[in-house]
Design a protein around this motif. Structure first.
Motif, PDB file in Angstrom:
ATOM      1  N   TYR A  76       0.823  -1.202   0.000  1.00 58.29           N
ATOM      2  CA  TYR A  76       0.000   0.000   0.000  1.00 58.29           C
ATOM      3  C   TYR A  76       0.863   1.260   0.000  1.00 58.29           C
ATOM      4  CZ  TYR A  76      -4.145  -2.748   1.385  1.00 58.29           C
ATOM      5  OH  TYR A  76      -5.186  -3.630   1.445  1.00 58.29           O
ATOM      6  N   THR A  77       2.155   1.105   0.220  1.00 57.23           N
ATOM      7  CA  THR A  77       3.042   2.257   0.306  1.00 57.23           C
ATOM      8  C   THR A  77       2.921   3.115  -0.956  1.00 57.23           C
ATOM      9  OG1 THR A  77       4.574   1.082   1.742  1.00 57.23           O
ATOM     10  CG2 THR A  77       5.438   3.008   0.600  1.00 57.23           C
ATOM     11  N   GLY A  78       2.648   4.410  -0.750  1.00 62.34           N
ATOM     12  CA  GLY A  78       2.498   5.354  -1.854  1.00 62.34           C
ATOM     13  C   GLY A  78       1.074   5.519  -2.344  1.00 62.34           C
ATOM     14  N   LEU A  79       0.163   4.621  -1.944  1.00 63.49           N
ATOM     15  CA  LEU A  79      -1.228   4.708  -2.397  1.00 63.49           C
ATOM     16  C   LEU A  79      -2.047   5.602  -1.476  1.00 63.49           C
ATOM     17  CD1 LEU A  79      -1.974   0.983  -3.318  1.00 63.49           C
ATOM     18  CD2 LEU A  79      -1.384   2.859  -4.864  1.00 63.49           C
ATOM     19  N   LYS A  80      -3.073   6.236  -2.045  1.00 64.06           N
ATOM     20  CA  LYS A  80      -4.027   7.013  -1.263  1.00 64.06           C
ATOM     21  C   LYS A  80      -5.080   6.062  -0.703  1.00 64.06           C
ATOM     22  CE  LYS A  80      -3.558  11.069  -4.199  1.00 64.06           C
ATOM     23  NZ  LYS A  80      -4.253  11.951  -5.160  1.00 64.06           N
ATOM     24  N   THR A  81      -5.675   6.449   0.423  1.00 60.45           N
ATOM     25  CA  THR A  81      -6.715   5.603   1.007  1.00 60.45           C
ATOM     26  C   THR A  81      -7.884   5.431   0.045  1.00 60.45           C
ATOM     27  OG1 THR A  81      -7.514   7.572   2.184  1.00 60.45           O
ATOM     28  CG2 THR A  81      -6.161   6.025   3.435  1.00 60.45           C
ATOM     29  N   SER A  82      -8.173   6.439  -0.755  1.00 57.35           N
ATOM     30  CA  SER A  82      -9.285   6.347  -1.709  1.00 57.35           C
ATOM     31  C   SER A  82      -8.988   5.374  -2.853  1.00 57.35           C
ATOM     32  CB  SER A  82      -9.604   7.727  -2.288  1.00 57.35           C
ATOM     33  OG  SER A  82      -8.485   8.244  -2.992  1.00 57.35           O
ATOM     34  N   GLU A  83      -7.740   4.967  -3.015  1.00 51.64           N
ATOM     35  CA  GLU A  83      -7.361   4.048  -4.094  1.00 51.64           C
ATOM     36  C   GLU A  83      -7.426   2.580  -3.669  1.00 51.64           C
ATOM     37  OE1 GLU A  83      -4.151   6.797  -6.514  1.00 51.64           O
ATOM     38  OE2 GLU A  83      -3.424   5.729  -4.738  1.00 51.64           O
ATOM     39  N   ILE A  84      -7.810   2.329  -2.406  1.00 53.30           N
ATOM     40  CA  ILE A  84      -7.838   0.967  -1.881  1.00 53.30           C
ATOM     41  C   ILE A  84      -9.242   0.669  -1.377  1.00 53.30           C
ATOM     42  CG2 ILE A  84      -6.827  -0.634  -0.205  1.00 53.30           C
ATOM     43  CD1 ILE A  84      -4.440   1.382  -0.062  1.00 53.30           C
ATOM     44  N   ASP A  85      -9.838  -0.402  -1.879  1.00 53.16           N
ATOM     45  CA  ASP A  85     -11.174  -0.784  -1.412  1.00 53.16           C
ATOM     46  C   ASP A  85     -11.189  -0.925   0.098  1.00 53.16           C
ATOM     47  OD1 ASP A  85     -12.211  -0.856  -3.965  1.00 53.16           O
ATOM     48  OD2 ASP A  85     -11.979  -3.019  -4.205  1.00 53.16           O
ATOM     49  N   GLY A  86     -12.180  -0.301   0.733  1.00 51.77           N
ATOM     50  CA  GLY A  86     -12.344  -0.422   2.178  1.00 51.77           C
ATOM     51  C   GLY A  86     -11.477   0.504   2.999  1.00 51.77           C
ATOM     52  N   HIS A  87     -10.774   1.445   2.374  1.00 51.10           N
ATOM     53  CA  HIS A  87      -9.916   2.357   3.134  1.00 51.10           C
ATOM     54  C   HIS A  87     -10.334   3.815   2.992  1.00 51.10           C
ATOM     55  CE1 HIS A  87      -6.447  -0.360   4.272  1.00 51.10           C
ATOM     56  NE2 HIS A  87      -7.280  -1.143   3.608  1.00 51.10           N
ATOM     57  N   GLY A  88     -11.313   4.106   2.162  1.00 57.22           N
ATOM     58  CA  GLY A  88     -11.749   5.481   1.957  1.00 57.22           C
ATOM     59  C   GLY A  88     -12.799   5.901   2.971  1.00 57.22           C
ATOM     60  N   PRO A  89     -13.346   7.099   2.809  1.00 58.43           N
ATOM     61  CA  PRO A  89     -14.351   7.620   3.745  1.00 58.43           C
ATOM     62  C   PRO A  89     -15.524   6.667   3.932  1.00 58.43           C
ATOM     63  CG  PRO A  89     -13.659   9.333   2.227  1.00 58.43           C
ATOM     64  CD  PRO A  89     -13.041   8.042   1.732  1.00 58.43           C
ATOM     65  N   GLY A  90     -16.017   6.622   5.156  1.00 60.48           N
ATOM     66  CA  GLY A  90     -17.206   5.822   5.464  1.00 60.48           C
ATOM     67  C   GLY A  90     -16.930   4.490   6.107  1.00 60.48           C
ATOM     68  N   ASN A  91     -15.664   4.106   6.255  1.00 57.50           N
ATOM     69  CA  ASN A  91     -15.399   2.835   6.943  1.00 57.50           C
ATOM     70  C   ASN A  91     -14.586   3.079   8.209  1.00 57.50           C
ATOM     71  OD1 ASN A  91     -12.483   2.430   6.565  1.00 57.50           O
ATOM     72  ND2 ASN A  91     -13.007   2.400   4.408  1.00 57.50           N
ATOM     73  N   ARG A  92     -14.446   2.052   9.010  1.00 59.33           N
ATOM     74  CA  ARG A  92     -13.806   2.206  10.321  1.00 59.33           C
ATOM     75  C   ARG A  92     -12.324   2.548  10.236  1.00 59.33           C
ATOM     76  NH1 ARG A  92     -17.081  -2.861  12.448  1.00 59.33           N
ATOM     77  NH2 ARG A  92     -16.560  -3.421  10.335  1.00 59.33           N
ATOM     78  N   ILE A  93     -11.610   1.990   9.271  1.00 62.26           N
ATOM     79  CA  ILE A  93     -10.188   2.284   9.156  1.00 62.26           C
ATOM     80  C   ILE A  93      -9.994   3.772   8.878  1.00 62.26           C
ATOM     81  CG2 ILE A  93      -8.108   1.894   7.776  1.00 62.26           C
ATOM     82  CD1 ILE A  93      -9.151  -0.985   7.331  1.00 62.26           C
ATOM     83  N   HIS A  94     -10.740   4.290   7.930  1.00 62.93           N
ATOM     84  CA  HIS A  94     -10.642   5.708   7.591  1.00 62.93           C
ATOM     85  C   HIS A  94     -11.075   6.571   8.777  1.00 62.93           C
ATOM     86  CE1 HIS A  94     -11.553   9.525   5.570  1.00 62.93           C
ATOM     87  NE2 HIS A  94     -10.539   9.186   4.791  1.00 62.93           N
ATOM     88  N   THR A  95     -12.144   6.176   9.450  1.00 65.42           N
ATOM     89  CA  THR A  95     -12.619   6.925  10.614  1.00 65.42           C
ATOM     90  C   THR A  95     -11.560   6.946  11.713  1.00 65.42           C
ATOM     91  OG1 THR A  95     -14.913   6.400  10.094  1.00 65.42           O
ATOM     92  CG2 THR A  95     -14.440   7.066  12.367  1.00 65.42           C
ATOM     93  N   LEU A  96     -10.869   5.825  11.903  1.00 62.08           N
ATOM     94  CA  LEU A  96      -9.785   5.767  12.890  1.00 62.08           C
ATOM     95  C   LEU A  96      -8.760   6.860  12.603  1.00 62.08           C
ATOM     96  CD1 LEU A  96      -8.229   4.111  15.170  1.00 62.08           C
ATOM     97  CD2 LEU A  96      -7.152   2.925  13.254  1.00 62.08           C
ATOM     98  N   TYR A  97      -8.330   6.971  11.364  1.00 63.14           N
ATOM     99  CA  TYR A  97      -7.327   7.970  11.004  1.00 63.14           C
ATOM    100  C   TYR A  97      -7.864   9.393  11.127  1.00 63.14           C
ATOM    101  CZ  TYR A  97      -5.207   3.787   8.911  1.00 63.14           C
ATOM    102  OH  TYR A  97      -4.694   2.534   8.688  1.00 63.14           O
TER     103      TYR A  97
END
Length: 196
Positions: A108-129
């Motif tokens: 995932y190094t270098g990728l944006k959270t929006s470029e990875i399924d389940g890492h963008g706005p609206g999920n727990r991982i994103h909310t954690l950050y």
């Protein structure tokens, strides 16, 4: 809006470490929330949390990223995630430890959270950050593992904020994978890594 939790997922979380175990840190289940010094045990999460608290105490608040010295926590480096806040809802993964890479199955190094399924706005991982930066404190959660691994049941994760000279802010997170009994990933032969 929290993601729905299915009964089998709740069962998996119920099997994660309980707050009654004094050696283990207490993290909120299912949805990210603040973690205090009193919540920290003697586990990896506790060690990481206490290290960040010492930096925050010295800084009188959110510490500078330049204050973070990875040589102070060498045993935890394989499970650290470093993200930079790009503004708005966007983060970029600057670095993932080798222990995390085992479970992501791709870098995932270098990728944006929006470029990875389940890492963008609206999920727990994103909310954690996001909550880590918004509240300026340690935030954590325990949740069911969602991925391709056949040996991981759930994860516990905490994240801490840092200020940067550029002003965007960074988050460093420690993730702990709860594996089925009797499995140690470092002892799993390369030929059997398919089960991860």
């Amino acid at each position: 809006m929290p993601e729905p939790i299915l009964p089998f997922q709740e069962a998996a979380i119920a099997e994660t470490p309980h707050p009654q175990d004094a050696d283990l840190s207490r993290v909120p289940a299912l949805w990210p929330g603040p973690i205090s010094a009193e919540d920290l045990g003697d586990d990896d999460i506790g060690q990481f949390g206490r290290y960040w608290l010492s930096l925050a105490d010295a800084a009188g608040g959110v510490p500078d990223r330049s204050d973070f010295d990875p040589t102070r926590i060498p045993a935890l480096l394989a499970y650290l995630i470093v993200l930079e806040h790009l503004g708005g809802d966007e983060f970029r993964y600057r670095l993932l430890g080798t222990g995390v890479d085992i479970f992501t199955r791709r870098s995932y190094t270098g990728l944006k959270t929006s470029e990875i399924d389940g890492h963008g706005p609206g999920n727990r991982i994103h909310t954690l950050y996001m909550e880590t930066l918004r509240q300026g404190c340690m935030i954590g959660c325990a949740l069911p593992y969602v991925g391709r691994s056949s040996i991981c049941k759930s994860v516990r994760q905490i994240a801490v904020p840092f200020r940067t000279a550029q002003g965007g802010g960074q988050v460093i997170s420690l993730i702990e994978f709860d594996l089925i009994s009797g499995i140690e990933t470092k002892r799993l032969p390369q030929a059997r890594r398919w089960v991860l």
